[in-house]
Design a protein around this motif. Structure first.
Motif, PDB file in Angstrom:
ATOM      1  N   TYR A 211       0.887  -1.173  -0.027  1.00 58.82           N
ATOM      2  CA  TYR A 211      -0.131  -0.084  -0.090  1.00 58.82           C
ATOM      3  C   TYR A 211       0.948   1.151   0.079  1.00 58.82           C
ATOM      4  O   TYR A 211       0.438   2.351  -0.628  1.00 58.82           O
ATOM      5  CB  TYR A 211      -0.807  -0.079   1.382  1.00 58.82           C
ATOM      6  CG  TYR A 211      -2.092  -0.753   0.919  1.00 58.82           C
ATOM      7  CD1 TYR A 211      -3.267  -0.210   0.146  1.00 58.82           C
ATOM      8  CD2 TYR A 211      -2.187  -1.793   1.564  1.00 58.82           C
ATOM      9  CE1 TYR A 211      -4.208  -1.271  -0.038  1.00 58.82           C
ATOM     10  CE2 TYR A 211      -3.408  -2.988   1.257  1.00 58.82           C
ATOM     11  CZ  TYR A 211      -4.428  -2.414   0.374  1.00 58.82           C
ATOM     12  OH  TYR A 211      -5.525  -3.400   0.271  1.00 58.82           O
TER      13      TYR A 211
ATOM     14  N   TYR B  94       0.066   2.935  -3.650  1.00 60.49           N
ATOM     15  CA  TYR B  94      -0.897   4.107  -3.363  1.00 60.49           C
ATOM     16  C   TYR B  94      -0.424   5.105  -2.387  1.00 60.49           C
ATOM     17  O   TYR B  94      -1.064   6.204  -2.214  1.00 60.49           O
ATOM     18  CB  TYR B  94      -2.175   3.345  -2.578  1.00 60.49           C
ATOM     19  CG  TYR B  94      -2.654   2.198  -3.277  1.00 60.49           C
ATOM     20  CD1 TYR B  94      -3.379   2.451  -4.597  1.00 60.49           C
ATOM     21  CD2 TYR B  94      -2.654   0.772  -2.933  1.00 60.49           C
ATOM     22  CE1 TYR B  94      -4.190   1.525  -5.245  1.00 60.49           C
ATOM     23  CE2 TYR B  94      -3.316  -0.126  -3.577  1.00 60.49           C
ATOM     24  CZ  TYR B  94      -3.786  -0.003  -4.712  1.00 60.49           C
ATOM     25  OH  TYR B  94      -4.465  -0.805  -5.294  1.00 60.49           O
TER      26      TYR B  94
ATOM     27  N   LEU C 193       0.632   5.208   0.468  1.00 63.95           N
ATOM     28  CA  LEU C 193      -0.116   5.343   1.976  1.00 63.95           C
ATOM     29  C   LEU C 193       1.155   5.019   2.893  1.00 63.95           C
ATOM     30  O   LEU C 193       2.005   3.744   2.838  1.00 63.95           O
ATOM     31  CB  LEU C 193      -1.261   4.415   2.170  1.00 63.95           C
ATOM     32  CG  LEU C 193      -2.423   4.582   1.342  1.00 63.95           C
ATOM     33  CD1 LEU C 193      -3.429   3.560   1.354  1.00 63.95           C
ATOM     34  CD2 LEU C 193      -3.078   5.947   1.500  1.00 63.95           C
TER      35      LEU C 193
ATOM     36  N   LYS D 110      -1.807  12.509   5.906  1.00 62.29           N
ATOM     37  CA  LYS D 110      -1.433  11.020   5.782  1.00 62.29           C
ATOM     38  C   LYS D 110      -1.660  10.139   7.072  1.00 62.29           C
ATOM     39  O   LYS D 110      -1.823   8.739   6.860  1.00 62.29           O
ATOM     40  CB  LYS D 110      -0.062  11.198   5.347  1.00 62.29           C
ATOM     41  CG  LYS D 110       0.283  11.677   4.149  1.00 62.29           C
ATOM     42  CD  LYS D 110       1.733  11.418   3.595  1.00 62.29           C
ATOM     43  CE  LYS D 110       1.847  11.926   2.139  1.00 62.29           C
ATOM     44  NZ  LYS D 110       3.268  11.655   1.873  1.00 62.29           N
TER      45      LYS D 110
ATOM     46  N   ARG E 119      -4.326   7.955   7.143  1.00 60.82           N
ATOM     47  CA  ARG E 119      -4.564   6.839   5.931  1.00 60.82           C
ATOM     48  C   ARG E 119      -3.575   6.065   6.184  1.00 60.82           C
ATOM     49  O   ARG E 119      -3.226   5.185   5.254  1.00 60.82           O
ATOM     50  CB  ARG E 119      -4.421   7.656   4.505  1.00 60.82           C
ATOM     51  CG  ARG E 119      -5.385   8.801   4.601  1.00 60.82           C
ATOM     52  CD  ARG E 119      -5.550   9.000   2.912  1.00 60.82           C
ATOM     53  NE  ARG E 119      -4.335   9.594   2.418  1.00 60.82           N
ATOM     54  CZ  ARG E 119      -3.887  10.744   2.293  1.00 60.82           C
ATOM     55  NH1 ARG E 119      -4.510  11.703   2.744  1.00 60.82           N
ATOM     56  NH2 ARG E 119      -2.787  10.950   1.859  1.00 60.82           N
TER      57      ARG E 119
ATOM     58  N   LYS F 112     -13.624   8.984  -3.747  1.00 60.79           N
ATOM     59  CA  LYS F 112     -13.558   9.757  -2.698  1.00 60.79           C
ATOM     60  C   LYS F 112     -14.974  10.287  -2.168  1.00 60.79           C
ATOM     61  O   LYS F 112     -15.378  10.216  -0.923  1.00 60.79           O
ATOM     62  CB  LYS F 112     -12.629  11.051  -2.962  1.00 60.79           C
ATOM     63  CG  LYS F 112     -12.359  12.034  -1.813  1.00 60.79           C
ATOM     64  CD  LYS F 112     -11.243  13.224  -2.270  1.00 60.79           C
ATOM     65  CE  LYS F 112     -11.077  14.159  -1.195  1.00 60.79           C
ATOM     66  NZ  LYS F 112     -12.155  15.036  -0.946  1.00 60.79           N
TER      67      LYS F 112
ATOM     68  N   ALA G 142      -7.414   3.540  -7.472  1.00 64.59           N
ATOM     69  CA  ALA G 142      -7.471   4.170  -6.190  1.00 64.59           C
ATOM     70  C   ALA G 142      -7.880   3.336  -5.102  1.00 64.59           C
ATOM     71  O   ALA G 142      -9.009   2.672  -5.489  1.00 64.59           O
ATOM     72  CB  ALA G 142      -8.335   5.657  -6.154  1.00 64.59           C
TER      73      ALA G 142
ATOM     74  N   SER H 166      -7.275   5.535   0.797  1.00 63.92           N
ATOM     75  CA  SER H 166      -6.676   6.929   0.945  1.00 63.92           C
ATOM     76  C   SER H 166      -7.921   8.129   1.282  1.00 63.92           C
ATOM     77  O   SER H 166      -7.370   9.115   1.174  1.00 63.92           O
ATOM     78  CB  SER H 166      -6.596   7.343  -0.749  1.00 63.92           C
ATOM     79  OG  SER H 166      -5.458   6.270  -1.214  1.00 63.92           O
TER      80      SER H 166
END
Length: 440
Positions: free
Chosen positions: A84, A88, A90, A108, A111, A216, A245, A249
């Motif tokens: 991840y 992504y 993360l 961040k 997440r 999102k 995605a 996130s």
């Protein structure tokens, strides 16, 4: 002697139709027929060579393959967490513990993919069962896309969960707009509040992908409404130009479900994973201990190789083949004038093409269910009818069908050649049936 009963729960669960198609296809194959399998999402390639070698080495070296922790091998969970971070962006819990983080770093922190939130499951199917059991009670309402993976409906139904089938839009997607409309409708008509949402992107069966902004918006709406979002991301890694995605996130409250069966080509190894929000860690741990104990140890051990450079290079060759097969199918379908291009789902990701025959190409008793059956019996090509995926309260199940191109380039080529040969004869049968109905 009285016969022991079968539970009402078991009797209420419909069959997984694609497996019925597979059963008949295998019967024909056993009789010597050359069957083209375009029904199941079964990668032709099998596990990567590095993974298979790791499994063999572990067995030959006398590893006991006993129980692991309920949440799985720590080394594998750490690999998943690193995945991840790399794919992504993360961050991990231990990456940044400074108190003077700037605003971006603080965002961040929401997440982070902490290893303690990762549970290795017995395939994604085990993850679905754990998630539904942990998140919902009998009588709760869970929203699903009107065109979606049938086991969502079947598993939730077995657990007494009620469904809200949310109609997908013209792009074959369920977005925040469609979910909001369902929420408002239920409020206005005094219906039960939606407790959860389960949705895949890329989608099975449509192949449609949510954009990052659409995902999102969906996460934010679920958080606003107190809806538990289960994000099925098992087709990540198999996409054709559009950005993937993860729901992680955008919200700390989502449950993400993933699998080693699709991109990693390990379907029979029965291995998947979930990433959990804090409030579900302990409940899922207890359920996993009692329902499964742990995911198969040999599969976990071998999967440690899934993110090696050699493995990823091999897996990307699989995706290249899927892309070629996808192009073959879409080009062949373009040659059938009766099928409206607008009735073909976008196939942004995964390895399926989903087609709506349209009202003009069906007649009662001669829709996609009968068509797929005739195609299999006459041309020995296995497609899956839409009644496996569509809202059972609607009428689209007998208009739509799914073609899987997971089985290889040659499979796609021969399967579509046979389908194009079959189509004119089928169309004549439909037209004849219309004429007979008109004469009654």
């Amino acid at each position: 002697m009285p016969t022991p009963k079968v539970s009402t729960r078991a009797k209420s669960v419909p069959s997984f139709k694609v497996m019925d198609v597979l059963q008949r296809a295998n019967e024909l194959q056993a009789c010597g027929k050359h069957v083209i399998h375009c029904e199941v999402g079964q990668p032709e390639s099998g596990a990567p060579s590095t993974v298979a070698a790791a499994a063999l080495e572990s067995l030959q070296n006398g590893h006991v393959m006993g129980y692991t922790d309920a949440f799985g091998l720590l080394a594998l969970r750490e690999k998943i967490s690193q995945h991840y971070k790399q794919k992504y962006k993360l961050v991990l819990d231990h990456d940044d513990d400074d108190d003077d983080d700037d605003d971006d770093d603080k965002e961040k922190k929401i997440r982070r993919v902490d290893v303690r939130k990762i549970v290795v499951t017995t395939g994604s199917s085990g993850g679905f069962l754990l998630a539904f059991t942990a998140c919902f009670d009998p009588g709760d309402v869970v929203a699903v896309a009107s065109s979606g993976y049938p086991c969502y409906r079947n598993i939730s139904g077995a657990l007494g969960v009620e469904l809200a089938n949310v109609k997908i839009n013209s792009e074959f997607k369920l977005t925040a707009r469609e979910l909001k409309q369902e929420i408002e409708y239920r409020k206005e008509h005094g219906c039960k509040k939606i407790s959860g949402l389960i949705l895949s992107s890329p989608s099975n069966p449509t192949g449609a992908m949510l954009t990052p902004q659409e995902l999102k918006d969906l996460c934010e709406l679920c958080d606003e409404e107190g809806i538990q979002f289960l994000s099925d991301e098992i087709y990540h890694g198999i996409s054709y130009g559009k950005e993937e995605a993860t729901a992680l996130s955008f919200s700390p409250n989502v449950v993400v479900i993933n699998s080693f069966s699709k991109y990693y080509s390990m379907s029979g190894w029965r291995l998947g994973w979930m990433v959990l929000p804090d409030h579900l860690i302990d409940p899922i741990n207890s359920l996993q201990q009692n329902m499964f104990i742990n995911a198969p140890t040999i599969s976990q051990t071998a999967a440690l190789k899934c993110w090696d450079d050699d493995t990823l290079a091999e897996l990307e060759t699989h995706v290249a083949k899927y892309k070629t097969s996808r192009s073959i199918i879409l080009k062949e379908l373009e040659q059938i004038p009766e099928i409206n291009p607008k009735n073909i789902a976008p196939a942004d990701g995964g390895f399926y093409v989903y087609i709506d025959l349209g009202e003009e190409n069906v007649v009662p008793g001669m829709g996609s269910v009968a068509m797929c059956k005739a195609l299999l019996e006459e041309e020995h090509v296995a497609f899956t009818p839409g009644n496996d995926f569509e809202d059972p309260n609607g009428d689209l199940g007998d208009r739509r069908f799914r073609i899987s191109y997971a089985g290889g380039v040659e499979n796609a080529k021969v399967g579509l050649e046979r389908f194009r040969r079959f189509w004119p004869t089928w169309k004549k049968r439909v037209e004849s049936a219309k004429d007979k109905r008109g004469g009654v």
